[in-house]
Design a protein around this motif. Sequence first.
Motif, mmCIF file in Angstrom:
data_model
loop_
_atom_site.group_PDB
_atom_site.id
_atom_site.type_symbol
_atom_site.label_atom_id
_atom_site.label_comp_id
_atom_site.label_asym_id
_atom_site.label_seq_id
_atom_site.Cartn_x
_atom_site.Cartn_y
_atom_site.Cartn_z
ATOM 1 N N ASP A 47 0.725 -1.198 -0.044
ATOM 2 C CA ASP A 47 0.209 -0.222 0.022
ATOM 3 C C ASP A 47 0.897 1.105 0.100
ATOM 4 N N ASP A 89 -1.294 -2.342 -4.262
ATOM 5 C CA ASP A 89 -1.597 -0.979 -4.089
ATOM 6 C C ASP A 89 -0.814 -0.003 -4.019
ATOM 7 N N ASN A 121 -6.401 -3.735 -5.704
ATOM 8 C CA ASN A 121 -7.388 -3.307 -6.256
ATOM 9 C C ASN A 121 -7.049 -2.008 -6.809
ATOM 10 N N HIS A 122 -6.434 -1.292 -6.062
ATOM 11 C CA HIS A 122 -6.121 0.148 -6.624
ATOM 12 C C HIS A 122 -5.127 0.115 -8.046
ATOM 13 N N HIS A 239 -2.686 -8.954 -0.977
ATOM 14 C CA HIS A 239 -3.304 -7.604 -0.908
ATOM 15 C C HIS A 239 -4.828 -8.061 -0.177
ATOM 16 N N HIS A 281 -3.543 -4.173 2.098
ATOM 17 C CA HIS A 281 -4.814 -3.504 1.755
ATOM 18 C C HIS A 281 -5.301 -2.860 2.991
HETATM 19 ZN ZN LIG Z 1 -6.233 -2.261 -1.464
#
Ligand SMILES: [Zn+2]
Length: 566
Positions: A47, A89, A121-122, A239, A281
Motif C-alpha cells: 500500500d 496498491d 485493487n487500486h 493484498h 490492503h
Molecule cells: Zn487495497
Amino acid sequence: MITMHGKRSIVLAVALLSLAAATRLPRLAAAPDQPVLVTLSIVGTSDLHGAAFSRNGLGGLPLLAGYVNNLRAARAADGGAVLLVDSGDTFQGDIESNLSEGALVVDAYNAMGYTAEAVGNHDFDFGSVDSPSARQLPGDLRGALKARAAQARYPFLAANLIDAATDRPVEWPNVRPSVLVDAAGVKVGIVGVVMIDALRSTLAANVQGLRIAPLAPTIAAEASTLRRAGADVVIVVSHAGGRCDRFDQPADLSSCDSESEIFRVARSLPRGLVDVIAAGHTHGGLAHHVDGIGIIQPFSRGQAFGRADVVFDRRIRSVARIQLFAPQEIVPAQYEGTAVTNDPAIVQAMAPALQRVHDLQATTLGVSLDVPIRRVGELGSPLGNLFAEALRDAVPGADVAVINNAGRGLRTDLPDGPLTFGRLYDVFPFDNRVARITVTGAELGRWLAGEIRQGRRGALGISGVRVWTSCIADGIHVDLVRTEGRPIHDEDRLLAVTIGAPTPSGSLASPAPLGGLGPTENAPVVRELVEDWFRRLAHPAQRRLDDATHRSPGSADAPTVICAIP
Ligand SMILES: [Zn+2]
C-alpha cells in the motif's frame, strides 16, 4: 594422453590435479560444516500508494532501499538472503507516481531488486495507458497495469484474479499466479492473491470480465503445486490483510481484529503448507503468528516495512523457526549495526520519470484565477459547481449536472494564480468517467433535500438548475428552476450527468443508486473535460468563471436552510 606424452606429462597432470584439489578443498571441506541453518529475511512492503519520496523525514523509497541494503549486507555475511516483496496498491496516490502511471515506482523497485509483487485493487485505477500529456488513450482499460507489469524485472502475482472468459488466472505478460525462486540455495515459492472484494473497490469499468476466486483454496492449490515443484518455503504476498495494535508478542492476538480477512484465510489453510504471509490492503500493521503462519503487514504509504526471518534447516530441508519483527518505521536510524542512508541509485532510477512529471505539472491551461475557487461554500461548493458546469457543457442535451463532494473526491481548493495541469490534477487525480442518468424532477428534488437535510449543502455542485429551498411541516422542501427560468415539474424527465462513482477517496454520491448509472467505460474522463473547459475559456474569462462557480449575484439563492423538524 598420459601414455602419449610420457612421464613428464604425467607429473604435470598430477600437479594440475593436486592444484585443482587444493583449490577445491576449502569448498569440499566446508560443505559438511556449511551452516546447517540459513536465514531468509523476507521484507514486505504494501500500500505504498505512490509515496516514493519521504514526507517530513518519514519513508521514501531511497531510505527504504538503505534499510534493505543494510539487511542484505547482514545476510551476505551469514550466508542467507533477502527477499523483497510488495503486496499491492503500489501506484495510485501521490502525484509523482500517478502522472507516470506508476512507472516511477517500478523504476525504483527494479533498481531495488524486488522479488515479486501482488496486484492490489487500486492497481487497476489508471485504466488505459496515458498519452504523453496524461490523457487516457482509448483501448485496453487494464493497459496501464499491464504496462507496469511488463516494465518490471520481477513478476506481478495474481493467483485468484480470474479471467471470466477462460475461467483461469489472468495470463498477461509478466503476470502469473506464482513464482519459484532460489534464495541462498533454498527454493522459495511465492503466491500472490488479492482480497475477495477487490473488484468492488476500484473503477468498475476497468475490471469488467474479471472475477476473484476465494483466497484460501487458491493459495492451497498453488502452494501444493509449488511444494511438488520443490519449494522448501512458501510465501504468500496478499493484498488482503488485518490489523493489530501491539507487536511485542507475535503469539498474542488479543490486540488484533481476529475476523480480519487474512486471519480467516490463514486459519483455513492446511497446516504446514504456507510459512509466511506478507499482507496488505487494510493499511494496518501485523507481526503475528496465526495457526503456524507468520503474518507481516507494514501499515501504508511507505512509512514502514514488515520483516519475517525464516530460519531454514538445510539438513532436514525444513523451516526451523520463523521470527517476526514489528513493522519498522522508515526513518534515518541504525539498522543491522549500520547507519541507514538514502540509496542514491534509487534517486537516480526515478529521475527521468520525475522530470517528465514535473514538465507535465507545469503545463499551463491558459487561464489565471483572481481568487481561489474553494470546495466548500455557504450555498454549495463553488468548485463542485464549476465541475458540474464543465460536465453539463460537455454532454449534449444534458439538463443538469450534479457533483456531491461529501466523499471529498475533489481533494483541494484551486489556488489563485496561473492555472496549471498540476493544480487541476491535485484537485481531481482520479480517472473517473462521466456518468449520465435519467431522473425525474421529483427524484432530483428528493435527493437534494436529503443531502441538504444531512448538512451536506456546502458539498453540492450543481449546474443547469437553481435550487430554492424552504421549510415545510415535515422538513425541507426543494423547488427546482431551470437556469433560464422555466420551472422543473415533478414528472419532468431530466438527463443528469455526474461523476461515475466510486472515486478512490470515497464515492461521489449521485441522485440515483450506482446500479442506475449505466456503463461508463467509453465515457470521457471527468478531469479531461474540466481541463478542456478551462482551455476553451475565452476572454474575459473571469465572468464565465463567476457564472460557473455561482458567485454572480444573479444566481443568489435562499440562505442556508435550517428547518426545525417537529
Ligand atoms: Zn487495497
